[in-house]
Write an enzyme that holds these catalytic residues in place. Sequence first.
Site, PDB file in Angstrom:
ATOM      1  N   GLY A  12       0.812  -1.214   0.000  1.00  0.00           N
ATOM      2  CA  GLY A  12       0.000   0.000   0.000  1.00  0.00           C
ATOM      3  C   GLY A  12       0.844   1.262   0.000  1.00  0.00           C
ATOM      4  N   GLN A  13       0.158   2.389   0.170  1.00  0.00           N
ATOM      5  CA  GLN A  13       0.838   3.689   0.068  1.00  0.00           C
ATOM      6  C   GLN A  13       1.941   3.835   1.121  1.00  0.00           C
ATOM      7  OE1 GLN A  13      -1.255   7.163   1.332  1.00  0.00           O
ATOM      8  NE2 GLN A  13      -0.041   8.547   0.082  1.00  0.00           N
ATOM      9  N   ILE A  36      -1.770  -8.926   0.797  1.00  0.00           N
ATOM     10  CA  ILE A  36      -2.821  -9.845   0.324  1.00  0.00           C
ATOM     11  C   ILE A  36      -2.709 -10.034  -1.197  1.00  0.00           C
ATOM     12  CG2 ILE A  36      -4.581  -8.025   0.085  1.00  0.00           C
ATOM     13  CD1 ILE A  36      -5.866 -11.054   1.598  1.00  0.00           C
ATOM     14  N   ARG A  37      -2.191  -9.002  -1.874  1.00  0.00           N
ATOM     15  CA  ARG A  37      -1.976  -9.091  -3.320  1.00  0.00           C
ATOM     16  C   ARG A  37      -0.549  -9.528  -3.602  1.00  0.00           C
ATOM     17  NH1 ARG A  37      -3.025  -3.033  -4.461  1.00  0.00           N
ATOM     18  NH2 ARG A  37      -2.261  -3.063  -2.338  1.00  0.00           N
ATOM     19  N   ASP A  53      -2.509 -12.895   4.324  1.00  0.00           N
ATOM     20  CA  ASP A  53      -3.802 -12.314   4.657  1.00  0.00           C
ATOM     21  C   ASP A  53      -3.776 -11.889   6.131  1.00  0.00           C
ATOM     22  OD1 ASP A  53      -6.417 -11.722   5.231  1.00  0.00           O
ATOM     23  OD2 ASP A  53      -7.254 -13.611   4.468  1.00  0.00           O
ATOM     24  N   TYR A 142     -14.480   3.800   9.687  1.00  0.00           N
ATOM     25  CA  TYR A 142     -13.018   3.768   9.796  1.00  0.00           C
ATOM     26  C   TYR A 142     -12.567   4.405  11.112  1.00  0.00           C
ATOM     27  CZ  TYR A 142      -8.173   4.974   8.478  1.00  0.00           C
ATOM     28  OH  TYR A 142      -6.818   5.135   8.420  1.00  0.00           O
ATOM     29  N   LYS A 146     -10.598   2.720  14.265  1.00  0.00           N
ATOM     30  CA  LYS A 146      -9.298   3.204  14.744  1.00  0.00           C
ATOM     31  C   LYS A 146      -9.366   3.591  16.220  1.00  0.00           C
ATOM     32  CE  LYS A 146      -6.612   2.731  11.159  1.00  0.00           C
ATOM     33  NZ  LYS A 146      -5.489   1.763  11.225  1.00  0.00           N
TER      34      LYS A 146
HETATM   35  N1  SER Z   1      -5.986   9.300   4.922  1.00  0.00           N
HETATM   36  C1  SER Z   1      -6.968   8.498   5.591  1.00  0.00           C
HETATM   37  C2  SER Z   1      -8.266   8.568   4.915  1.00  0.00           C
HETATM   38  O1  SER Z   1      -8.528   9.537   4.241  1.00  0.00           O
HETATM   39  C3  SER Z   1      -7.127   8.984   7.002  1.00  0.00           C
HETATM   40  O2  SER Z   1      -6.419   8.157   7.843  1.00  0.00           O
HETATM   41  O3  SER Z   1      -9.040   7.669   5.048  1.00  0.00           O
END
Ligand code: SER
Length: 313
Positions: A12-13, A36-37, A53, A142, A146
């Site tokens: 990921g990023q 996972i990829r 995974d 989300y 968190k």
């Molecule tokens: N950059 C993330 C989002 O926009 C925030 O943690 O979901």
Amino acid sequence: MKKRILIIGASGQIGTDLTSQLRATFGNHKVIATDIRDDDGTLGKDGPFEVLDAMDYEAIEDVVIRYEITDVYLLAAMLSATAEKFPMRAWNLNMNSLFNVLNLAKDKKIKKVFWPSSIAVFGPTTPNNTPQKTVMEPSTVYGISKQAGERWCEYYFNKYGVDVRSIRYPGLISYKTLPGGGTTDYAVDIYHKALKHGKYICFLSKETTLPMMYIDDAIRATLTIMESPKEAIKVRSSYNLAGISFNPEEIAESVRKQVPNFEMSYAPDFRQEIADSWPQSIDDSEAQKDWGWKNNTSLEDMTSIMIKNLKDK
Ligand code: SER
């Protein structure tokens, strides 16, 4: 002590940049990148890569034993915008992956855990220039995941002595890998579209100010908190971390200094409501005091770096 690092969600990023930095710091073969990829050739090129995974406890345990892992960086998560579309999947992924790693640490199979939190733990009732300890009533799936994760990190530290360390990342901007499914993603996309089409339609309104940060600062913060002495880490939920705050109009203005005819228009969508629920600026004095944090990269510097590197690509 011999250190062996496992990164979960490495493609990921954050993972892409974090993997290269950790490999540069500790040695390529000491850092096991997993996702996972399957790898597209980026991460497997200079060190070990495995498909993994984050929801599969046995599979993680197997990698931990095989590579004699000491430190785990758990980056797999569903971000804010995607999580609103798949609430239960987001909750399951974001929570169960964390429990998998915390339980490995509780059972002494690993020594140290890094788990990222986010400015999304805050909500509409949170004050601006947000202090470390404040009102937290997140209104996104989300953010709820968190915030719950932060509580569990602190719980595992207090009850079981698990050495877990965490940062509330602001929106992160990088050129190597695109973010996916976040509300702050516009601040990456804008650079790609500016160079490709000379224009960008922004999904947030022009005055939506959010806390952001250039990736190098975020990676430096991550390594610093992880390598600080245990006693220095006083906050075991997650640390506030401030970089730069700007709105879409301000980043567009900085792009215009490099791409003079750049045009920005606005078509806010469902992500506007998410952005509006987050604070505009963060007070990170606890991180400064406890482990010497300081942001380096300004908006203008970041824009120059982004434009230069994306052009080279
Ligand atoms: N950059 C993330 C989002 O926009 C925030 O943690 O979901």
